[in-house]
Design a protein around this motif. Structure first.
Motif, PDB file in Angstrom:
ATOM      1  N   PRO A  33       9.795   3.503 -11.298  1.00 42.54           N
ATOM      2  CA  PRO A  33       8.829   2.768 -10.126  1.00 42.54           C
ATOM      3  C   PRO A  33       7.310   2.518 -10.648  1.00 42.54           C
ATOM      4  O   PRO A  33       6.957   1.650 -10.132  1.00 42.54           O
ATOM      5  CB  PRO A  33       8.690   3.944  -9.140  1.00 42.54           C
ATOM      6  N   LEU A  34       7.234   3.062 -11.819  1.00 41.52           N
ATOM      7  CA  LEU A  34       5.884   2.638 -12.475  1.00 41.52           C
ATOM      8  C   LEU A  34       5.883   1.336 -13.068  1.00 41.52           C
ATOM      9  O   LEU A  34       4.582   0.716 -13.287  1.00 41.52           O
ATOM     10  CB  LEU A  34       5.296   3.648 -13.495  1.00 41.52           C
ATOM     11  N   VAL A  35       6.945   0.535 -13.215  1.00 36.85           N
ATOM     12  CA  VAL A  35       6.986  -0.753 -13.316  1.00 36.85           C
ATOM     13  C   VAL A  35       6.167  -1.526 -12.356  1.00 36.85           C
ATOM     14  O   VAL A  35       5.707  -2.492 -12.909  1.00 36.85           O
ATOM     15  CB  VAL A  35       8.481  -1.264 -13.599  1.00 36.85           C
ATOM     16  N   SER A  36       6.240  -1.284 -11.133  1.00 40.43           N
ATOM     17  CA  SER A  36       5.646  -1.965 -10.158  1.00 40.43           C
ATOM     18  C   SER A  36       4.236  -1.619  -9.875  1.00 40.43           C
ATOM     19  O   SER A  36       3.565  -2.480  -9.319  1.00 40.43           O
ATOM     20  CB  SER A  36       6.284  -1.845  -8.783  1.00 40.43           C
ATOM     21  N   LEU A  37       3.570  -0.524 -10.633  1.00 37.11           N
ATOM     22  CA  LEU A  37       2.356  -0.392 -10.600  1.00 37.11           C
ATOM     23  C   LEU A  37       1.090  -1.232 -10.899  1.00 37.11           C
ATOM     24  O   LEU A  37       0.416  -1.577 -10.138  1.00 37.11           O
ATOM     25  CB  LEU A  37       2.100   1.069 -11.071  1.00 37.11           C
ATOM     26  N   ILE A  38       1.084  -1.668 -12.065  1.00 38.61           N
ATOM     27  CA  ILE A  38       0.443  -2.432 -12.660  1.00 38.61           C
ATOM     28  C   ILE A  38       0.300  -3.701 -12.056  1.00 38.61           C
ATOM     29  O   ILE A  38      -0.842  -4.175 -11.381  1.00 38.61           O
ATOM     30  CB  ILE A  38       0.445  -2.690 -14.135  1.00 38.61           C
ATOM     31  N   PRO A  39       1.543  -4.399 -11.763  1.00 35.89           N
ATOM     32  CA  PRO A  39       1.418  -5.598 -10.965  1.00 35.89           C
ATOM     33  C   PRO A  39       0.943  -5.526  -9.485  1.00 35.89           C
ATOM     34  O   PRO A  39       0.135  -6.374  -9.015  1.00 35.89           O
ATOM     35  CB  PRO A  39       2.928  -6.139 -11.036  1.00 35.89           C
ATOM     36  N   PHE A  40       1.137  -4.532  -9.065  1.00 36.02           N
ATOM     37  CA  PHE A  40       0.630  -4.135  -7.611  1.00 36.02           C
ATOM     38  C   PHE A  40      -0.628  -4.160  -7.623  1.00 36.02           C
ATOM     39  O   PHE A  40      -1.514  -4.485  -6.516  1.00 36.02           O
ATOM     40  CB  PHE A  40       1.158  -2.927  -6.825  1.00 36.02           C
ATOM     41  N   LEU A  41      -1.543  -3.317  -8.537  1.00 34.11           N
ATOM     42  CA  LEU A  41      -2.751  -3.151  -8.641  1.00 34.11           C
ATOM     43  C   LEU A  41      -3.530  -4.383  -8.865  1.00 34.11           C
ATOM     44  O   LEU A  41      -4.425  -4.806  -8.374  1.00 34.11           O
ATOM     45  CB  LEU A  41      -3.311  -1.999  -9.797  1.00 34.11           C
ATOM     46  N   VAL A  42      -2.776  -5.394  -9.643  1.00 32.22           N
ATOM     47  CA  VAL A  42      -3.291  -6.713  -9.967  1.00 32.22           C
ATOM     48  C   VAL A  42      -3.378  -7.422  -8.782  1.00 32.22           C
ATOM     49  O   VAL A  42      -4.329  -8.176  -8.483  1.00 32.22           O
ATOM     50  CB  VAL A  42      -2.532  -7.221 -10.990  1.00 32.22           C
ATOM     51  N   SER A  43      -2.094  -7.395  -7.876  1.00 32.89           N
ATOM     52  CA  SER A  43      -1.983  -8.278  -6.822  1.00 32.89           C
ATOM     53  C   SER A  43      -3.296  -7.866  -5.955  1.00 32.89           C
ATOM     54  O   SER A  43      -3.943  -8.730  -5.140  1.00 32.89           O
ATOM     55  CB  SER A  43      -0.853  -7.892  -6.107  1.00 32.89           C
ATOM     56  N   TRP A  44      -4.001  -6.704  -5.571  1.00 29.13           N
ATOM     57  CA  TRP A  44      -4.800  -6.411  -4.986  1.00 29.13           C
ATOM     58  C   TRP A  44      -6.195  -7.036  -5.304  1.00 29.13           C
ATOM     59  O   TRP A  44      -7.057  -7.624  -4.537  1.00 29.13           O
ATOM     60  CB  TRP A  44      -5.011  -4.636  -4.870  1.00 29.13           C
ATOM     61  N   ASN A  45      -6.337  -6.723  -6.762  1.00 31.31           N
ATOM     62  CA  ASN A  45      -7.603  -7.483  -7.326  1.00 31.31           C
ATOM     63  C   ASN A  45      -7.603  -9.012  -7.119  1.00 31.31           C
ATOM     64  O   ASN A  45      -8.692  -9.460  -6.817  1.00 31.31           O
ATOM     65  CB  ASN A  45      -7.683  -7.167  -8.813  1.00 31.31           C
ATOM     66  N   GLU A  46      -6.356  -9.688  -7.273  1.00 24.32           N
ATOM     67  CA  GLU A  46      -6.417 -11.058  -7.123  1.00 24.32           C
ATOM     68  C   GLU A  46      -6.715 -11.376  -5.741  1.00 24.32           C
ATOM     69  O   GLU A  46      -7.486 -12.451  -5.532  1.00 24.32           O
ATOM     70  CB  GLU A  46      -5.074 -11.394  -7.185  1.00 24.32           C
ATOM     71  N   ALA A  47      -6.313 -10.590  -4.806  1.00 24.07           N
ATOM     72  CA  ALA A  47      -6.468 -10.979  -3.257  1.00 24.07           C
ATOM     73  C   ALA A  47      -8.015 -10.882  -2.802  1.00 24.07           C
ATOM     74  O   ALA A  47      -8.478 -11.507  -1.957  1.00 24.07           O
ATOM     75  CB  ALA A  47      -5.468 -10.232  -2.368  1.00 24.07           C
ATOM     76  N   LEU A  48      -8.439  -9.657  -3.405  1.00 22.54           N
ATOM     77  CA  LEU A  48      -9.783  -9.253  -3.071  1.00 22.54           C
ATOM     78  C   LEU A  48     -11.210  -9.616  -3.780  1.00 22.54           C
ATOM     79  O   LEU A  48     -12.115  -9.840  -3.280  1.00 22.54           O
ATOM     80  CB  LEU A  48      -9.833  -7.732  -2.788  1.00 22.54           C
TER      81      LEU A  48
END
Length: 285
Positions: A224-239
């Motif tokens: 599940p840690l595979v999803s963590l970095i992309p997910f954090l990046v997606s928030w930075n991208e949107a905000l």
């Protein structure tokens, strides 16, 4: 499914927490995206991100936009992962982690090519022409949807749900691929949240559905840690697209985060398996 590393009840507990947390976080992300892209809603989401549904750097620079870079990054790191797979796939203790790698590579290449196709539209002007129409989203051609199903959705969902048989995964891929078209299409701002949410749900729900014995393996805690970095990046991208993320390269960091996270996961599996094998040899000696 998992038979490659040491069994531990702590792995099950940690994996359960991580998978459940990622599911809840994914729900929050898509809820925020849906709410703040409604007509008349403002704030929270960056206007630069809402303009395209992605944070895109260098749209006006041929072959160097964020989408071009996504293609380059996805191809390069897929090759790196492919080399590691070729070297390690038959080593003791590596079968479980190796089984998902071909589909990860195929899905990543399909992902990169999809970005490359959009990058071509930057260069020939079609991208801005399509945006100027201000339609929700044109329904893609049947041929395009078949390609997207075969080379994007199916391999990514199979990599995410590697414990499910291929026919069932293919049927799920049909549903998520054609579903938006039957529902009238997606706004451009919601295409990326939709894809990310589907992949995250497929991955983390399938992990939570594993047996208690399978959950005690280390891979259950680490995957599940595979999803963590992309997910954090997606928030930075949107905000923070306009404030810093676009100038730092934009959406390419999301693609890089996915494939590099899989490489780190695979390297970790190799490290643990090698350490275990070395310990076994030393006991025999």
């Amino acid at each position: 499914m998992y038979k490659s590393s040491t069994s531990n009840s702590h792995h099950a507990k940690a994996g359960n927490v991580l998978n459940a947390s990622m599911l809840l976080a994914s729900l929050l992300y898509v809820a925020v995206a849906i709410h703040f892209t409604q007509p008349g809603k403002s704030g929270v989401l960056d206007n630069g991100w809402k303009e395209d549904g992605f944070c895109i750097h260098n749209k006006e620079v041929p072959y160097w936009s964020s989408f071009d870079m996504c293609l380059y990054v996805d191809v390069f790191f897929s090759a790196v992962l492919g080399i590691l797979y070729w070297k390690w796939r038959e080593l003791p203790g590596m079968k479980a982690s190796s089984d998902i790698i071909p589909m990860v590579i195929m899905g990543t290449l399909g992902h990169g090519i999809a970005h490359g196709v959009e990058a071509v539209k930057f260069r020939d002007g079609r991208y801005e022409e399509e945006k100027a129409l201000e339609d929700v989203e044109e329904t893609p051609s049947f041929f395009f949807l078949v390609l997207f199903w075969a080379f994007f959705w199916f391999p990514l969902l199979k990599a995410s749900m590697h414990n499910m048989n291929s026919f069932k995964v293919a049927m799920i891929a049909v549903a998520v691929n054609w579903g938006p078209s039957f529902a009238g299409g997606l706004k451009k701002e919601l295409i990326f949240p939709y894809i990310q949410t589907v992949i995250n749900f497929a991955s983390h729900l399938s992990q939570l559905a594993l047996s208690s014995k399978e959950k005690q393996q280390r891979e259950y805690m680490m995957l599940p840690l595979v999803s963590l970095i992309p997910f954090l990046v997606s928030w930075n991208e949107a905000l923070f697209c306009s404030s810093y993320f676009k100038s730092a390269g934009g959406h390419v960091w999301y693609d890089a985060g996915i494939i590099i996270s899989y490489i780190v996961f695979y390297v970790d599996c190799y490290r643990v398996s090698s350490t275990k094998l070395l310990g076994t040899k030393q006991k025999i000696m």
